[in-house]
Design a protein around this motif. Sequence first.
Motif, PDB file in Angstrom:
ATOM      1  N   ASN A   1       0.822  -1.196   0.000  1.00 34.62           N
ATOM      2  CA  ASN A   1       0.000   0.000   0.000  1.00 34.62           C
ATOM      3  C   ASN A   1       0.863   1.255   0.000  1.00 34.62           C
ATOM      4  OD1 ASN A   1       0.757   0.464   2.824  1.00 34.62           O
ATOM      5  ND2 ASN A   1      -0.681  -1.210   3.286  1.00 34.62           N
ATOM      6  N   ILE A   2       0.215   2.359  -0.329  1.00 30.27           N
ATOM      7  CA  ILE A   2       0.797   3.696  -0.229  1.00 30.27           C
ATOM      8  C   ILE A   2       0.030   4.447   0.841  1.00 30.27           C
ATOM      9  CG2 ILE A   2       1.159   5.897  -1.419  1.00 30.27           C
ATOM     10  CD1 ILE A   2       1.510   4.402  -4.010  1.00 30.27           C
ATOM     11  N   ARG A   3       0.763   5.025   1.788  1.00 33.78           N
ATOM     12  CA  ARG A   3       0.137   5.741   2.898  1.00 33.78           C
ATOM     13  C   ARG A   3       0.611   7.186   2.904  1.00 33.78           C
ATOM     14  NH1 ARG A   3       1.451   1.323   7.699  1.00 33.78           N
ATOM     15  NH2 ARG A   3       0.768  -0.537   6.520  1.00 33.78           N
ATOM     16  N   CYS A   4      -0.298   8.084   3.181  1.00 34.41           N
ATOM     17  CA  CYS A   4       0.020   9.503   3.369  1.00 34.41           C
ATOM     18  C   CYS A   4      -0.051   9.782   4.862  1.00 34.41           C
ATOM     19  CB  CYS A   4      -0.953  10.382   2.602  1.00 34.41           C
ATOM     20  SG  CYS A   4      -0.886  10.142   0.821  1.00 34.41           S
ATOM     21  N   ILE A   5       1.102  10.057   5.471  1.00 35.58           N
ATOM     22  CA  ILE A   5       1.237  10.150   6.925  1.00 35.58           C
ATOM     23  C   ILE A   5       1.421  11.609   7.311  1.00 35.58           C
ATOM     24  CG2 ILE A   5       2.549   9.379   8.920  1.00 35.58           C
ATOM     25  CD1 ILE A   5       3.543   7.044   7.121  1.00 35.58           C
ATOM     26  N   ASP A   6       0.657  12.056   8.304  1.00 38.07           N
ATOM     27  CA  ASP A   6       0.803  13.395   8.874  1.00 38.07           C
ATOM     28  C   ASP A   6       1.704  13.298  10.103  1.00 38.07           C
ATOM     29  OD1 ASP A   6       0.559  15.924   9.971  1.00 38.07           O
ATOM     30  OD2 ASP A   6      -1.550  16.123   9.387  1.00 38.07           O
ATOM     31  N   ILE A   7       2.898  13.901  10.019  1.00 39.22           N
ATOM     32  CA  ILE A   7       3.859  13.748  11.122  1.00 39.22           C
ATOM     33  C   ILE A   7       3.419  14.505  12.370  1.00 39.22           C
ATOM     34  CG2 ILE A   7       5.744  13.416   9.498  1.00 39.22           C
ATOM     35  CD1 ILE A   7       6.613  16.287  10.029  1.00 39.22           C
TER      36      ILE A   7
ATOM     37  N   THR B   1      -2.014  -1.244  -3.111  1.00 38.41           N
ATOM     38  CA  THR B   1      -1.373  -1.396  -4.417  1.00 38.41           C
ATOM     39  C   THR B   1      -0.014  -2.042  -4.240  1.00 38.41           C
ATOM     40  OG1 THR B   1      -0.590  -0.245  -6.388  1.00 38.41           O
ATOM     41  CG2 THR B   1      -0.367   0.902  -4.305  1.00 38.41           C
ATOM     42  N   LYS B   2       0.450  -2.704  -5.288  1.00 38.28           N
ATOM     43  CA  LYS B   2       1.814  -3.222  -5.312  1.00 38.28           C
ATOM     44  C   LYS B   2       2.806  -2.217  -5.896  1.00 38.28           C
ATOM     45  CE  LYS B   2       0.598  -8.128  -5.682  1.00 38.28           C
ATOM     46  NZ  LYS B   2       0.769  -9.376  -6.484  1.00 38.28           N
ATOM     47  N   ALA B   3       2.272  -1.154  -6.507  1.00 41.37           N
ATOM     48  CA  ALA B   3       3.136  -0.133  -7.118  1.00 41.37           C
ATOM     49  C   ALA B   3       3.581   0.843  -6.034  1.00 41.37           C
ATOM     50  CB  ALA B   3       2.391   0.588  -8.236  1.00 41.37           C
ATOM     51  N   VAL B   4       4.573   0.434  -5.250  1.00 43.89           N
ATOM     52  CA  VAL B   4       5.033   1.239  -4.110  1.00 43.89           C
ATOM     53  C   VAL B   4       6.448   1.764  -4.334  1.00 43.89           C
ATOM     54  CG1 VAL B   4       3.554   0.034  -2.484  1.00 43.89           C
ATOM     55  CG2 VAL B   4       5.854  -0.846  -2.953  1.00 43.89           C
TER      56      VAL B   4
ATOM     57  N   CYS C   1       5.720  -0.373 -10.471  1.00 45.97           N
ATOM     58  CA  CYS C   1       5.992  -1.750 -10.055  1.00 45.97           C
ATOM     59  C   CYS C   1       6.094  -2.602 -11.306  1.00 45.97           C
ATOM     60  CB  CYS C   1       4.888  -2.277  -9.148  1.00 45.97           C
ATOM     61  SG  CYS C   1       5.119  -4.004  -8.637  1.00 45.97           S
ATOM     62  N   ASP C   2       7.166  -3.358 -11.406  1.00 42.57           N
ATOM     63  CA  ASP C   2       7.411  -4.183 -12.588  1.00 42.57           C
ATOM     64  C   ASP C   2       7.378  -3.312 -13.842  1.00 42.57           C
ATOM     65  OD1 ASP C   2       7.689  -6.413 -10.973  1.00 42.57           O
ATOM     66  OD2 ASP C   2       5.559  -6.905 -11.078  1.00 42.57           O
ATOM     67  N   ASN C   3       6.464  -3.586 -14.777  1.00 41.22           N
ATOM     68  CA  ASN C   3       6.406  -2.811 -16.024  1.00 41.22           C
ATOM     69  C   ASN C   3       5.196  -1.875 -16.068  1.00 41.22           C
ATOM     70  OD1 ASN C   3       4.521  -4.839 -16.219  1.00 41.22           O
ATOM     71  ND2 ASN C   3       4.794  -5.127 -18.420  1.00 41.22           N
ATOM     72  N   SER C   4       4.695  -1.486 -14.903  1.00 39.32           N
ATOM     73  CA  SER C   4       3.528  -0.614 -14.822  1.00 39.32           C
ATOM     74  C   SER C   4       3.875   0.683 -14.101  1.00 39.32           C
ATOM     75  CB  SER C   4       2.370  -1.303 -14.095  1.00 39.32           C
ATOM     76  OG  SER C   4       1.943  -2.445 -14.809  1.00 39.32           O
ATOM     77  N   ILE C   5       3.443   1.796 -14.696  1.00 36.35           N
ATOM     78  CA  ILE C   5       3.543   3.119 -14.071  1.00 36.35           C
ATOM     79  C   ILE C   5       2.132   3.541 -13.692  1.00 36.35           C
ATOM     80  CG2 ILE C   5       4.225   5.525 -14.394  1.00 36.35           C
ATOM     81  CD1 ILE C   5       6.190   4.589 -16.530  1.00 36.35           C
ATOM     82  N   VAL C   6       1.944   3.906 -12.416  1.00 33.66           N
ATOM     83  CA  VAL C   6       0.609   4.187 -11.901  1.00 33.66           C
ATOM     84  C   VAL C   6       0.546   5.645 -11.477  1.00 33.66           C
ATOM     85  CG1 VAL C   6      -1.182   3.518 -10.278  1.00 33.66           C
ATOM     86  CG2 VAL C   6       0.459   1.812 -11.100  1.00 33.66           C
TER      87      VAL C   6
END
Length: 898
Positions: free
Chosen positions: A204-210, A222-225, A242-247
């Motif tokens: 996954n992709i996470r948006c973190i507020d510090i 997603t696997k596109a990390v 990720c691999d041959n994919s741009i997201v």
Amino acid sequence: MFVFRGDIPKLEVQWSPVHKNKFITWGPDIRVYEVINTTVSEGSKSSDTSKGLVLSPNSAANLLATSSNQRRYVKCIDIYPKPESEVMLAIGDANGKVTFSTFGLATVNNTLAGLELGPSSRCSRQCNAISWNPVNYNLLACGLDRHRSDHCVQVWDVEKSPLINAELSPRKPFFDYGIGETAISLAWFNSSPHVLAVGCNSKNIRCIDIRDASKLANVTQTKAVYGINIAVYNNNQIVSYCDNSIVLWDLRHLEKPVVTLTQSKRVSKVQWCPTRHNLLGSLQKDTMAVSLHDMQQSTDEAEPSALERTVHPGQGNIHLASFSWHPTYENRLLAISQTGNICWILLIILLYVLHLFYITILGVLNDYFVFERMTLNWSTNSSIAWTFGKFNLKYISDKDLVYSSFEDISTIIKMRAFSQYGIKDFAENAKLVDDPIIKNVWNWLDLNRKVTRAGIVPTTPNIQFPGIKTVLGLDSGSSMPKSELKHVQWVDIQGTVKTYRSLARDNALFLCDWGFDRNNALHISALLRKLENENAHTRAASIAIFNLRMRDAIETLNKGAIHQPSLSMIAMALSGYSPDKSSMWRELCSKTREKLTDPYLRAAFAFLTSETESHDAVLNEVGIPLEDRIAFASIFLSDIKLTEYINTITDKLLNQGNLMAFFLTGLSSDGVPLLQRYLDNTGDIQTVSILVLKTIPREIVHENAVMMSWINSYREMLNQWRMWHIRAKFDIALKAVKPPPKNVFLSCNYCGKKICLTADRKEKENENKKNVLRVKDPTENESNNFFKFTSCPNCQSPLPQCAICLEHLGTAGAKLPLTKTSGQQSNNAYVTGQDANNFSYWFSSCTTCNHGGHSNHINDWFKNHLECPVADCDCRCYSLDSTSRYCSVTAEDQLKNE
């Protein structure tokens, strides 16, 4: 023991975000370069780049510093982004430590140089990503591998957090997140510098507020990390791969990707261009090109798309290892290429043999500017403008010298139109063009019309301009009439020549302008004198020879020797002609005639030295106009050979789209395919339209959609150039036979019938005299008074009022009754023409607000006003008529502009 794996170490390149002329490369070692400009200005000495690394023809790089500590296993690097600071790197190692390095280039006040921060030795693991905060420069984010008791994301405040050295023990970072997880990549948001995007656990992709780690700003599965990168101009755009994919992701709708771009190979890097909106660069493994994706955002519900192209910043067939966009220079990138595998293996073996385990890889660097997709605009006035970057436009007008190299047919068409080309007669049109083929076509049409109108050459109902095949009877596929064989004696010397004669051949000679009596010396002498006056001495001499008059040919060449002395030698050579085929003269002349530069002289000697009756050397002489070759063939070729020759050359000209094919086929509506082929080759819509208009009956033209499309295209060109007077003359010629039907008329708003009057309404007009207003034009005499109807002649309803004078509008009929005056027999006389239809009393209304009045009143009003004269109407009627501000362009205006 040295172990060789066969892998090439990774190479990376990165521009400094604050030093516009510095960049770093790193792999087994780290290097800092400074870019210098090597462009040599005019008059200056050439730059000395012998010590620099050449990046492009205009730039080179000087090595400032290098670091080659083999105990360090570098995994990631980021350059300190604080303005006006020295070059300082935050280097992430395989053990999770982050080291600050300045390579000795920093000032003495920099306390971070040489120090470290990071996890303790018991929590040691690889540092996968590192990123300085672009706004709060003191914050540094590190992404680490998984550890069961430690966080994978650590944010350090380098101004407050104690650093690790020999005396200090480690303390906690400013912020940490993700116990027992893996941070693969991370990036800060520019507009929200307290938010960090992290690719975690390959899931996954996470948006973190510090500011509050307990609350996730956003998350998506997603696997596109890998390679998370955030657009500079739009912080809502996130890209990963990720691999041959741009997201591509949108932060506002992170639950699903905006678009996924599938590549042919595995992706190794993605990066947004910092100087261009929506431009994304990507690199695939084992490729020699950088892929550019221009993301096209859509305002409707359709999914966004990407315009893709590739650029090749590398040299030769070397694969690219990485690239980096320049932070400020528009569309500039720096690419680094790997050296070949064979070279790398040989280098490893050599170092192993020499027991040198320190390895240095020098990649090939290229400084490259990506050319924009140009938005090209070509105006109707032959001016070209295109975008040149974000802030510049390039412009070329038809008056610039470089424009002549474009070979734009529209400029030629415009100049011809100004000279009244097409409006004048055939012979005049020929004088107005420079193209020899078009000139010959108009001259031939002029000749054709003369001989057909004189009844010399017959015509057919379908072909008003017959061609050679028409008069020879070859246009229908049948054989030509049999010709009479004649052996004609030379006029001045001994010997005869085999010729052919028939009525059809005579008609063909008239169409070739050879329609003179070859037995009449006066006719031939007149033709030769005409050609001599035109300084066409070689043509006159060859025609004299083809008509078996050797003395006339010699005399003509001697006259031409005044302007061209070499012709006297040709005349001397001709004086020794002998019809004997075994003579030495024939043998020598046949060997040397190819050295002659004049095509007519080559053809004349080829005729005199011909061994056969085919005369191929004369008929294939392309330097001689087609009509002269056809005339020669009509005299000396047999029926079979003449038919073959004409059919062969006709097919050739038709395939080429050469208008001279009309000389053979004749000009009729069947010539549309040839005109279309010529138009496809040249773009000369003007000549095609005028030929159709001048040579084909109007009834056929109006019924043919293809011809009308050509004519309308040419009319539209004239309108766009504001050449309305010329277009009007063209229209007059077009409508000369078949006037256009009336498609605009005035109708009553109550009954819907036409208001205009005709003669068949005479009785009804007399009944409606009470609705007739007598109007007098002060510019006319008493006898030209006429009537104007102010109410509908059908339902008697009043017509609208003029917005200026408030009188009812009216219209003059085609025929109106006049009052009885002296000299008239009755009061039932009618007048037609301009007096009865004075423009001052016509209807004139705005198509937007429908208000109007008498034309003269409306014109006077808009001389001083822009808005409608009707109260409470704010319509700017006059400004809506754009053509009212322009006048027709004339030839004089064109000369003034030039």
